[in-house]
Scaffold this motif. Structure first.
Motif, short mmCIF file in Angstrom:
data_model
loop_
_atom_site.label_atom_id
_atom_site.label_comp_id
_atom_site.label_asym_id
_atom_site.label_seq_id
_atom_site.Cartn_x
_atom_site.Cartn_y
_atom_site.Cartn_z
N THR A 235 0.75 -1.15 0.10
CA THR A 235 -0.01 0.04 0.01
C THR A 235 0.92 1.21 -0.19
O THR A 235 2.10 1.34 0.56
N LYS A 236 0.19 2.38 -0.54
CA LYS A 236 1.10 3.81 -0.49
C LYS A 236 1.27 4.08 0.93
O LYS A 236 2.20 4.70 1.02
N GLU A 240 4.87 5.14 2.72
CA GLU A 240 4.98 6.33 3.26
C GLU A 240 5.54 6.25 4.80
O GLU A 240 6.45 6.85 5.11
N SER A 264 -2.57 -4.17 -10.67
CA SER A 264 -3.27 -3.91 -9.72
C SER A 264 -4.73 -4.67 -9.57
O SER A 264 -4.96 -5.33 -10.48
N ARG A 282 -3.27 -4.19 -4.82
CA ARG A 282 -4.10 -3.14 -4.48
C ARG A 282 -4.48 -2.25 -5.60
O ARG A 282 -4.36 -2.72 -6.83
N ASP A 283 -5.10 -1.00 -5.58
CA ASP A 283 -5.46 -0.27 -6.49
C ASP A 283 -4.16 0.38 -7.47
O ASP A 283 -2.81 0.22 -6.92
N GLU A 284 -4.29 1.15 -8.50
CA GLU A 284 -3.34 1.83 -9.08
C GLU A 284 -2.63 2.77 -8.36
O GLU A 284 -1.35 2.97 -8.66
N ASN A 285 -2.97 3.65 -7.53
CA ASN A 285 -2.14 4.55 -6.66
C ASN A 285 -1.27 3.87 -5.85
O ASN A 285 -0.19 4.22 -5.51
N ASP A 286 -1.65 2.67 -5.31
CA ASP A 286 -0.93 1.72 -4.60
C ASP A 286 0.38 1.31 -5.37
O ASP A 286 1.53 1.59 -4.97
N LYS A 287 -0.07 0.96 -6.55
CA LYS A 287 0.99 0.40 -7.31
C LYS A 287 1.97 1.42 -7.81
O LYS A 287 3.26 0.97 -7.79
N ALA A 288 1.71 2.41 -8.15
CA ALA A 288 2.34 3.48 -8.43
C ALA A 288 3.33 4.12 -7.39
O ALA A 288 4.55 4.38 -7.51
N ALA A 289 2.82 3.88 -6.13
CA ALA A 289 3.51 4.40 -4.90
C ALA A 289 4.92 3.34 -4.81
O ALA A 289 5.78 3.82 -4.29
#
Length: 427
Positions: A235-236, A240, A264, A282-289
């Motif tokens: 997860t993003k 963090e 994702s 997870r979702d696309e934001n998580d994958k990018a993070a």
């Protein structure tokens, strides 16, 4: 076996250079140009237009023996690792019996050494039976040969148990490696909680189950000084948290699995258990993070979490099937194809994340780099020829991966362990 790898693109000392590599008595003894003129009687292997890399290092595999050999054995798992270019792997303790005593651990290590075709380092369990109750005799487990301590597959649910385990591991100067998951926040989920789960009518798994326990563990790690390693970030929020902990000097490392970088939950086409793993996609934001964290050094390494299951355990939909995806035989080729060829990662960065960085993080003195005097743990890859991932070509007993059928580059040609050829592509 003495041999000379000639004309390869060798990754050595952080650089890719066309040169020869000499192996004598299982050890790397020379690099250079035109070495064949000096060692005319040595077996010569032409690796022109091939990548010659350090044998890859995977700190997270599941070999299922003893207890679950219908899924995988030490032999088939290590053959799969060699097929993927790995020469050192670290095997998790979710076995039956669990290696939670010195005697049980010693038995597994003996079997690893007799049946494995690559170097296998063995985790010992943190707690008895992988439950969140009684901490094992960690000193005895270290003495018996434990590589590190982990309850992978089961997050430690009690902060007090984790705190005491961390203090003990710190006193022993041993890493504590954790599957991060708060069971009270799972709610029977089988894939990531989100829009796609709702579309498929499947119960979701909250990312909070990972990030909340990671936050707890990072605070405990800061207090105890233990080398804490977080498994398979997804997860993003976890990225963090890890970035913050590192900025404060906490002694932490972490890994990401190839499937979390590549897919994702939007890529799940249907109620297909080959897409069921823990943590879930997870979702696309998580994958990018996750990719951003890999690039900026927050995430130290890539580890496959190779988790084979039988065919019967991966049919009938996500609610019925086991969690897990294989990865040993597909990791490098998929990541090379999707990230290096697209320009998102350099080849050097990918190799570092799959060889030298895991070796350095876990103080493996003879793995992860091609250096004179080191054991000749070497992988040779064909970066130029496209091929298809085929189920019938896997060495693992587990074929549970959604990547079968993909067209990829980066096929393993040969793998050497201490100078012995343990895998060679059939012509």
């Amino acid at each position: 076996m003495d041999f000379l790898l000639e004309n390869g693109l060798v990754y050595q000392a952080g650089k890719l250079q066309k040169m020869d590599l000499l192996v004598q008595n299982g050890v790397i003894t020379a690099f250079g140009q035109n070495l064949g003129q000096l060692f005319e009687d040595t077996k010569r292997i032409d690796v022109s237009n091939k990548l010659v890399s350090p044998g890859l290092v995977d700190v997270h595999v599941h070999y299922r023996e003893p207890g679950f050999t219908h899924k995988e054995t030490i032999k088939t798992g290590s053959q799969a690792a060699a097929h993927g270019g790995f020469t050192t792997v670290c095997a998790m303790p979710n076995l039956n019996p669990v290696p939670d005593t010195a005697e049980r651990l010693a038995n597994v290590i003996t079997k690893n050494e007799s049946d494995g075709v690559v170097h296998i380092k063995q985790y010992a369990a943190i707690t008895a039976g992988l439950k969140s109750e009684q901490i094992n005799d960690l000193a005895a487990l270290k003495e018996a040969g434990a590589f590190a301590f982990s309850n992978d597959g089961s997050g430690i649910q009690t902060a007090g148990v984790m705190y005491q385990a961390m203090k003990l591991a710190a006193n022993l100067d041993m890493p504590l490696v954790e599957h991060i998951e708060d069971n009270s926040l799972l709610y029977g989920g089988v894939m990531n909680e989100g829009r796609r789960a709702h579309e498929l009518g499947l119960p979701g798994m909250l990312g909070l189950s990972e990030s909340s326990q990671l936050a707890r563990d990072l605070i405990l790690a800061q207090k105890t000084g233990v080398h804490y390693h977080a498994c398979h970030l997804s997860t993003k929020e976890s990225v963090e948290l890890m970035r913050l902990a590192k900025s404060k000097g906490v002694n932490v490392t972490c890994e990401v699995a190839p499937h979390h970088l590549l897919l994702s939950d939007e890529d799940i086409p249907a109620d297909d258990a080959y897409f069921k793993m823990n943590p879930p996609l997870r979702d696309e934001n998580d994958k990018a993070a996750l990719l951003a964290g890999l690039l900026d050094g927050t995430i130290d390494m890539i580890a496959t979490d190779h988790a084979p299951h039988s065919h019967e355990e991966k049919i009938g939909g996500m609610c019925q099937a086991s969690f897990g995806i294989t990865g040993s035989e597909t990791a490098f080729t998929l990541l090379y194809t999707h990230f290096v060829k697209s320009g998102k990662l350099t080849l050097e960065k990918l190799l570092d994340k799959m060889s030298s960085e895991p070796a350095k993080a876990f103080r493996m003195k003879s793995a992860g780099e091609l250096l004179i005097g080191r054991p000749a743990d070497i992988a040779v890859f064909d970066l130029d020829t496209e091929y298809e991932l085929k189920e019938e070509e896997y060495f693992s007993k587990g074929t549970n991966t959604p990547f079968t059928g993909e067209k990829v580059y980066g096929k393993t040609i040969m793998t050497f362990v201490a100078g012995e050829l343990v895998y060679q592509k059939e012509d």
